[in-house]
Design an enzyme around this catalytic site. Sequence first.
Site, PDB file in Angstrom:
ATOM      1  N   VAL A  95       0.897  -1.160   0.000  1.00 11.53           N
ATOM      2  CA  VAL A  95       0.000   0.000   0.000  1.00 11.53           C
ATOM      3  C   VAL A  95       0.932   1.205   0.000  1.00 11.53           C
ATOM      4  O   VAL A  95       1.642   1.453   0.962  1.00 11.53           O
ATOM      5  CB  VAL A  95      -0.927  -0.003   1.228  1.00 11.53           C
ATOM      6  CG1 VAL A  95      -1.695   1.299   1.325  1.00 11.53           C
ATOM      7  CG2 VAL A  95      -1.884  -1.184   1.157  1.00 11.53           C
ATOM      8  N   PRO A  96       0.989   1.939  -1.105  1.00 13.18           N
ATOM      9  CA  PRO A  96       2.085   2.886  -1.353  1.00 13.18           C
ATOM     10  C   PRO A  96       1.998   4.217  -0.598  1.00 13.18           C
ATOM     11  O   PRO A  96       1.793   5.276  -1.189  1.00 13.18           O
ATOM     12  CB  PRO A  96       2.003   3.104  -2.857  1.00 13.18           C
ATOM     13  CG  PRO A  96       0.561   2.940  -3.162  1.00 13.18           C
ATOM     14  CD  PRO A  96       0.064   1.877  -2.229  1.00 13.18           C
ATOM     15  N   CYS A  97       2.200   4.166   0.709  1.00 12.84           N
ATOM     16  CA  CYS A  97       2.193   5.414   1.482  1.00 12.84           C
ATOM     17  C   CYS A  97       3.388   6.293   1.109  1.00 12.84           C
ATOM     18  O   CYS A  97       3.364   7.501   1.352  1.00 12.84           O
ATOM     19  CB  CYS A  97       2.183   5.123   2.975  1.00 12.84           C
ATOM     20  SG  CYS A  97       3.565   4.139   3.551  1.00 12.84           S
ATOM     21  N   HIS A  98       4.396   5.700   0.473  1.00 11.88           N
ATOM     22  CA  HIS A  98       5.557   6.496   0.043  1.00 11.88           C
ATOM     23  C   HIS A  98       5.190   7.462  -1.082  1.00 11.88           C
ATOM     24  O   HIS A  98       5.934   8.389  -1.373  1.00 11.88           O
ATOM     25  CB  HIS A  98       6.706   5.575  -0.384  1.00 11.88           C
ATOM     26  CG  HIS A  98       6.362   4.672  -1.533  1.00 11.88           C
ATOM     27  ND1 HIS A  98       5.688   3.488  -1.366  1.00 11.88           N
ATOM     28  CD2 HIS A  98       6.599   4.788  -2.856  1.00 11.88           C
ATOM     29  CE1 HIS A  98       5.527   2.902  -2.536  1.00 11.88           C
ATOM     30  NE2 HIS A  98       6.069   3.678  -3.472  1.00 11.88           N
TER      31      HIS A  98
END
Length: 182
Positions: A95-98
């Site tokens: 889950v691309p929180c970056h």
Amino acid sequence: RKVQAFNALFRERFRNFDGTMQSFYPPRGQRQSAGGEKKDTAARSSDPENVWRAACLIPEGCVTSYGEISSALGRPWTPRLVGQALKKNPYAPTVPCHRVVKADRSLGGYFGATSLEDEKMKTKVQLLESEGVQFQNAGAVAAESFWRFPKDVDLEAVELPPTKHRRTSDELAEGDVKPAEK
């Protein structure tokens, strides 16, 4: 006494013909957005999974801001609350929180780190560069890599990874974040 008089006047003025009070709010479970369409309260709940679902919608090679996510989710979400929810993302980097940055397109934080010298922030930069995000000088993300949410966001359609991909609290505390294998 003035308050009692005001309350009595208010009740009298805003009473419907059938004796019920007039409501100024939309029915529970729905709200009017600026465009006039109704949004479901599922996006508005304070469940951090809604933030993680919203992060899944950010395309590879793009970033968005904490404020963009909070606008897409509506109340009670603020940019700060979005950041707190992303900080606890147990599915990173799946889950691309970056892919979430500050409104000025500077990098913000990553697992509690904010300094570009920190290994966690270096990992965020590596992840973004490997996905094709463009940077300006001074470490800010280039404007052409910034993505905005569409008007209608259907978070119910976004599935989070299975629980076997969920990181443990020990892993989150250690901050051992590695780029995803392609």
